[in-house]
Each structure stands twice: as C-alpha cells, then as structure tokens.
Design a protein around this motif. Structure first.
Motif, PDB file in Angstrom:
ATOM      1  N   UNK A  20     -19.189  17.717 -26.223  1.00 40.97           N
ATOM      2  CA  UNK A  20     -20.638  16.735 -26.505  1.00 40.97           C
ATOM      3  C   UNK A  20     -19.557  15.329 -26.524  1.00 40.97           C
ATOM      4  N   UNK A  21     -20.212  14.634 -25.666  1.00 42.69           N
ATOM      5  CA  UNK A  21     -19.789  12.995 -25.716  1.00 42.69           C
ATOM      6  C   UNK A  21     -20.524  12.457 -26.985  1.00 42.69           C
ATOM      7  N   UNK A  22     -18.483  11.355 -27.596  1.00 44.43           N
ATOM      8  CA  UNK A  22     -19.525  10.661 -28.942  1.00 44.43           C
ATOM      9  C   UNK A  22     -18.813   9.600 -28.615  1.00 44.43           C
ATOM     10  N   UNK A  23     -18.877   8.459 -29.462  1.00 45.28           N
ATOM     11  CA  UNK A  23     -18.442   7.147 -29.046  1.00 45.28           C
ATOM     12  C   UNK A  23     -17.659   7.022 -30.984  1.00 45.28           C
ATOM     13  N   UNK A  24     -16.740   6.951 -30.929  1.00 42.55           N
ATOM     14  CA  UNK A  24     -15.929   7.014 -32.947  1.00 42.55           C
ATOM     15  C   UNK A  24     -15.375   5.941 -33.097  1.00 42.55           C
ATOM     16  N   UNK A  25     -15.017   5.398 -34.164  1.00 42.64           N
ATOM     17  CA  UNK A  25     -14.777   4.167 -34.849  1.00 42.64           C
ATOM     18  C   UNK A  25     -14.150   4.552 -36.325  1.00 42.64           C
ATOM     19  N   UNK A  26     -12.737   4.516 -35.960  1.00 42.71           N
ATOM     20  CA  UNK A  26     -12.456   4.911 -37.071  1.00 42.71           C
ATOM     21  C   UNK A  26     -11.071   6.366 -37.111  1.00 42.71           C
ATOM     22  N   UNK A  27     -10.935   6.878 -38.420  1.00 44.63           N
ATOM     23  CA  UNK A  27      -9.389   7.884 -38.662  1.00 44.63           C
ATOM     24  C   UNK A  27      -9.515   9.300 -38.964  1.00 44.63           C
ATOM     25  N   UNK A  28      -8.996  10.567 -39.131  1.00 45.06           N
ATOM     26  CA  UNK A  28      -9.191  11.276 -39.885  1.00 45.06           C
ATOM     27  C   UNK A  28      -9.570  11.355 -41.490  1.00 45.06           C
TER      28      UNK A  28
END
Length: 352
Positions: A20-28
């Motif tokens: 899956x391609x995803x756009x991510x912001x922030x951390x775990x």
C-alpha cells in the motif's frame, strides 16, 4: 493553532494482503488518524488536511486498491467493501496500530462502515464526509434499501459514463468534453464555480485510477429490467452495488464509536436527488424508458444513511450530522476552514 508546515512522507507499506502506498505525517508516538478516500481519487485528496493536522496526531492516508500507487489487485465485488476493509485491517497490523480515528470521504465512508461492523474496537471515532449510503449506490427505492428489481439493475460497473471511463483510461487532461475527468471533477466533486487551487494535482490523483473490469469501474451484466444493466462480480462500482454491499448492520452496533457526519447541502453525487442515480436521471428524462416512481424512484441516499444512524443512536452510539451550506460533494476541499473547525476538536476529544 494547527501547524501548517507539516511534511508529508510518501511510503510504500508492505502488508499481508498487498503493498500500500500512503501519505504519512507525524511519528509512531502520535495518535493515529487514518484517512480513507473515495472513488476515482486517492490519498492526494487529503494533502491539505494532512499538512494542517494538529501536532500530536499521526496522519496516515493510504491509496486504496485500484487507486493511486497501491498494488492494483483485483476488487472482488461479491464481497462488497470487504476487500478494502480487510486491507485497512492489514495496514493497521503492519503498522502495529491498535486503535485510530478514521476520516473517510464518499465511498471511503462505506469502507469504514464495513470496517466498523467487523472491527469497532479498533476505532476511537469516525468522521464520515458525504458518505456512501449503507445500501450502496443505485437500485434501491426507499429508506430501508428495498431493491427496485431483484437483480439490482441500475447499479454497478455499467452505470459509469463510458466516455468518461475511456478518457480516464487515456489520461485525458483536456476540457473540450463535458465528460473529461477535469470537467467532471469541477462539475460534480465540488459545487461550481469553486475551483481548487491545486486542481491539477487533484486531476493527477483522479487519473491514477486503474481502469479495467477488475478495478474501475468493473464489469456489468445485461438485465431485462430498466435500465438494462446489472452488477458484475469485480470492480469498484460493483463493490458499491446493493447486490453485494450492505452496511446497514452498522446501525445495530452496540455503543459504537462516536460519529461526526459532514455533508454539503448541494452535493450532486450523494443525495436524495443524485445526478448519478438512474432513478433520478430517469425522472428528469435524461435516461429514456424510465418506468416511473412506483417502480424505480430516485434512491433516497441521505435519508437511508440518516435512518441507519438513528438506529445506531438508539443502540447507544452517538452521531452528529453537520450540513454545510453552498457546498458540494467534497467539503474538505471546498470549505477547508469549516471542516478543520469540526474535525480538529473531534480528534482532540477522541484520543483515548
């Protein structure tokens, strides 16, 4: 105040079902918010919301199968939205996420309602924007989702405009035809005369739709019932067809996650008078041979959703419906500030 400078990371995330391609912001370390896009779009439609997501939240916006740059595996429409729901569960497992708030647009809200039926314990809250009816798209006649015909004619892959499908496949960026993807986007995804400042990037997202019988819009079968087409077994539009898709069981969940339902007052796609519904088009005279209100009335999409949500509330769930005036199918594009003012407090209230 929201930080407007958050950087989006593009990630390819392997899961047990597909890449899956995803756009991510922030951390775990941040509380996860999963954004689920609708038909003929991708995670790109959430870029501004991701960039402005308050600190303390990790935004994760995947491209769903058949769209964007996720691995284009076949959509088994006979499972309704379960392929997509299972993909989300696999994504959460791959990212070691136990719970998240879900923000879903249009058909994406149908995916999330299916996910809730199976995995309500993983959901800290749900924001549904212009949601797909719990009884799917096309072919039903009343608030209880009663089919107009036994074979659900008037829904499925054959309902997509064939010229639009061909232009989508050809990645047409022109404006000479009403059915060009850009013109369709500006005429129906939003309420004219609104034009998004990043409309070319949104067009890129629309044109990333994978066109085939297995993906979008899906195949069709012939029907003896008006308007002559019925759902086939694969593809996105068939996955939304009421022959296979029904999330009315959402209303039976006990003490389910809180729901914020946002919709535009002038939505031309998900509406009790939808310009994409054969019942309403037939009534307008745009599709010949309409058999009349007694056999094939317009689908009361919003009313169907409201009745299921009222049952949800009766079973201990809480929901709030917000109607934005002078707004079409995509409030987060058209009325960003208003949606942020609704969404961000909801997120703050549901980080448990």
């Amino acid at each position: 105040m929201a930080d407007t400078s958050r950087k989006i990371e593009i990630r390819d995330i392997p899961t047990k079902r597909l890449r899956m391609r995803a756009r991510v912001v922030g951390s775990e370390q941040d509380f996860p918010v999963i954004f689920v896009h609708g038909n003929c779009s991708s995670s790109a439609f959430f870029e501004t919301l991701l960039k402005t997501l308050p600190q303390g939240f990790q935004g994760i916006a995947p491209d769903m199968r058949g769209f964007g740059h996720t691995e284009p595996k076949t959509i088994d429409a006979t499972r309704g939205m379960r392929d997509f729901s299972d993909d989300l569960a696999a994504l959460m497992e791959a990212l070691s996420l136990k719970r998240a708030v879900f923000v879903a647009h249009s058909a994406g809200a149908g995916i999330v309602m299916q996910f809730a039926i199976e995995h309500a314990e993983k959901m800290a809250g749900i924001v549904m924007e212009a949601p797909l009816s719990p009884y799917g798209f096309g072919g039903t006649r009343d608030v209880d989702g009663t089919p107009c015909w036994a074979d659900f004619a008037g829904s499925g892959g054959g309902t997509a405009n064939p010229d639009f499908v061909q232009r989508l496949k050809a990645k047409d960026r022109g404006t000479e035809s009403q059915t060009s993807p850009l013109n369709v986007m500006n005429a129906f995804y939003v309420k004219p005369p609104f034009r998004h400042p990043d409309e070319q990037a949104l067009l890129d997202s629309v044109l990333d739709t994978h066109v085939s019988d297995e993906l979008y819009p899906g195949g069709m079968t012939k029907s003896e019932n008006w308007p002559g087409i019925a759902p086939g077994p694969t593809g996105m539009n068939n996955a939304m067809a009421p022959a296979f898709y029904n999330t009315s069981a959402f209303g039976s969940l006990r003490n389910g996650p809180d729901v914020l339902w946002i919709r535009g007052a002038d939505d031309a796609i998900v509406s009790d008078t939808s310009l994409f519904d054969f019942g309403y088009l037939g009534k307008l005279g745009a599709v010949p041979g309409w058999p009349g209100d007694d056999k094939y009335p317009p689908q009361p999409m919003v009313s169907q959703t409201r009745k299921v949500m009222e049952r949800y509330a009766a079973n201990g769930g809480r929901y709030r419906e917000v109607v934005l005036p002078d707004t079409g199918h995509s409030p987060h594009l058209e009325k960003l500030a208003e949606v942020q003012a609704l969404l961000f407090p909801f997120l703050q209230e549901h980080t448990r």
